[in-house]
Design an enzyme around this catalytic site. Structure first.
Site, mmCIF file in Angstrom:
data_model
loop_
_atom_site.group_PDB
_atom_site.id
_atom_site.type_symbol
_atom_site.label_atom_id
_atom_site.label_comp_id
_atom_site.label_asym_id
_atom_site.label_seq_id
_atom_site.Cartn_x
_atom_site.Cartn_y
_atom_site.Cartn_z
ATOM 1 N NE ARG A 10 -23.459 23.270 -28.940
ATOM 2 C CZ ARG A 10 -22.509 23.950 -29.548
ATOM 3 N NH1 ARG A 10 -21.530 24.533 -28.860
ATOM 4 N NH2 ARG A 10 -22.519 24.097 -30.867
ATOM 5 C CD GLU A 11 -22.204 28.505 -29.957
ATOM 6 O OE1 GLU A 11 -21.835 27.606 -30.710
ATOM 7 O OE2 GLU A 11 -21.413 29.263 -29.355
ATOM 8 N NE ARG A 132 -23.187 18.892 -35.522
ATOM 9 C CZ ARG A 132 -23.803 19.661 -34.608
ATOM 10 N NH1 ARG A 132 -24.887 20.332 -34.913
ATOM 11 N NH2 ARG A 132 -23.339 19.733 -33.379
ATOM 12 C CB THR A 166 -15.061 27.799 -34.673
ATOM 13 O OG1 THR A 166 -15.477 26.536 -35.206
ATOM 14 C CG2 THR A 166 -14.918 27.711 -33.182
ATOM 15 C CG HIS A 204 -19.462 31.470 -33.640
ATOM 16 N ND1 HIS A 204 -19.783 31.783 -32.346
ATOM 17 C CD2 HIS A 204 -19.514 30.122 -33.731
ATOM 18 C CE1 HIS A 204 -20.001 30.667 -31.661
ATOM 19 N NE2 HIS A 204 -19.849 29.634 -32.487
ATOM 20 C CG HIS A 297 -39.966 57.924 -41.229
ATOM 21 N ND1 HIS A 297 -39.232 56.767 -41.319
ATOM 22 C CD2 HIS A 297 -39.129 58.923 -41.613
ATOM 23 C CE1 HIS A 297 -38.010 57.048 -41.731
ATOM 24 N NE2 HIS A 297 -37.921 58.355 -41.917
#
Ligand code: HCA
Ligand code: CU
Length: 389
Positions: A10-11, A132, A166, A204, A297
């Site tokens: 969706r988002e 919701r 948002t 967000h 490293h």
């Protein structure tokens, strides 16, 4: 125990240029289900018939996760979502003065009436539906408006209240501008009236704080956290699924409830389908997330990986690796040589020195050296050079 709502479908599909076909959506939902995601938010069926089809197919796919739709605060939209047979319905309507007066053109009381009407309708249609209610832009809305709207929503039948950041506005360091404050206050104020909805958060990433804010909300007692694969979503997106899970399992009190070894395949699939590549240095899922490079490293991790790693890549089903280039030292060359099955050369110090010199020269082209493909060629050239001297 914390629950995860994934909103990649969706988002995530609100990322400009991204389109997932119903078949692709089903594959993504199956991966999410295998990982152990609790709720999969598939989309708003009123946007397109393809989205309605995807919601319906996923809702009937026999997944363990609850399958959800997103809906405007309108009865016709809610009905479209219910027609897809969902377990979960997200209804959003802002109660911030800026949206009420500059966009919707109604007062708070009228807005609350509308919210109550739509939620009551959904509740009468399906008794066990998870509803919701999100006062969109929650954290830029006066807390009194949020409390009034959420109380009414829960009384009308909502089981979950989502605190939405948002626009990526919150910051854990601002006491009244933190998602922590909103989660705590809504919980306390509703609790005073004997209302105990589950609290969800939607953060967000406009200021790069989505994961930090999600953890801040968790600390305040949030029950559900929204995420998306690769953090996809409007503008800078939302909380990245992999980053959030790795931080949750990192906390001593949280056990690992998730099958993290599926993350890599899921991310590769979503990256391919969205035509958006994963940056190599992306936390957890980037190609270099467990790759060691500089000489100091690599020398240390050759003894014990934990000297330069706070995460164990094995929980993700992957192994750490080394990169070769300008920054490399002897230890990296030796490890890489072993990696391609040429342990026999490790004692040939003169050859290793020649290989390292050549690697440093090649690295000036500015692109990574492919160990499997290029190292055998480098070894061959250096072996010939050694024979000739
Ligand atoms: C949107 C905005 C939203 C809604 C979240 C929700 C947000 O794209 O519709 O309904 O819970 O960020 O507020 O994603
Ligand atoms: Cu959003």
């Amino acid at each position: 125990m914390i629950q995860i709502l994934d909103s990649t479908l969706r988002e995530g599909e609100q990322t400009p240029g991204v389109y997932f076909s119903p078949e692709t959506k089903l594959v993504i939902a199956q991966y999410l289900d295998r990982i152990g995601i609790d709720i999969i938010e598939v989309g708003n069926p009123a946007v397109d018939s393809d989205i309605a089809l995807a919601i319906s197919q996923i809702a009937h796919a026999g997944l363990k996760a609850k399958i959800g739709a997103h809906s405007l605060c309108r009865i016709d939209c809610v009905q479209k979502a219910l027609d897809c047979d969902v377990d979960f319905l997200g209804i959003f309507f802002s109660v911030s003065p800026q949206r009420l007066y500059r966009d919707y053109n109604i007062c708070l009381e009228k807005a609350i009436d509308k919210i109550v009407e739509v939620i009551s309708y959904a509740r009468t249609q399906k008794n066990d539906l998870l509803i919701r209610y999100t006062p969109e832009d929650t954290v830029r809305s006066p807390i009194e408006n949020v409390i009034a709207a959420t109380k009414a929503a829960v009384k009308a039948g909502a089981n979950i209240i989502s605190i939405a950041d948002t626009t990526g506005y919150t910051n854990p360091f601002h006491p009244q501008r933190s998602i922590y404050y909103y989660v705590k206050t809504v919980k306390e104020e509703l609790g005073k009236e004997g209302l105990y909805p589950q609290i969800e958060v939607h953060c967000h990433n406009d200021k790069g704080l989505a994961v930090a804010n999600a953890l801040d909300a968790y600390r305040a007692g949030a029950d559900i956290i929204d995420v998306a694969v690769m953090g996809l979503g409007e503008r800078a997106g939302i909380v990245d699924l992999a980053e959030l899970l790795i931080n949750l399992i990192d906390m001593d009190e949280e056990e690992n409830f998730w099958q993290l070894s599926y993350l890599k395949d899921l991310y590769d699939f979503v990256s391919e389908q969205s035509h958006i590549s994963i940056p190599p240095h992306q936390a957890v899922t980037g190609k270099n997330a467990f790759t060691h490079y500089a000489g100091v490293h690599v020398k240390a991790v050759a003894k014990d990986e934990r000297l330069y790693q706070s995460l164990n890549p094995e929980i993700l089903g992957i192994k750490s690796s080394v990169a070769l280039g300008m920054q490399s030292g002897y230890a990296a060359v030796e490890l890489a040589i072993k990696q391609i099955g040429r342990e026999d050369l490790v004692r040939n110090k003169d050859l290793i020195a020649k290989i390292l010199k050549e690697i440093k020269e090649i690295s000036k082209r500015g692109t990574p050296i492919d160990i499997e493909k290029e190292l055998p060629e480098i070894i061959e050239r250096c072996t010939i050079k050694q024979l000739m001297t």
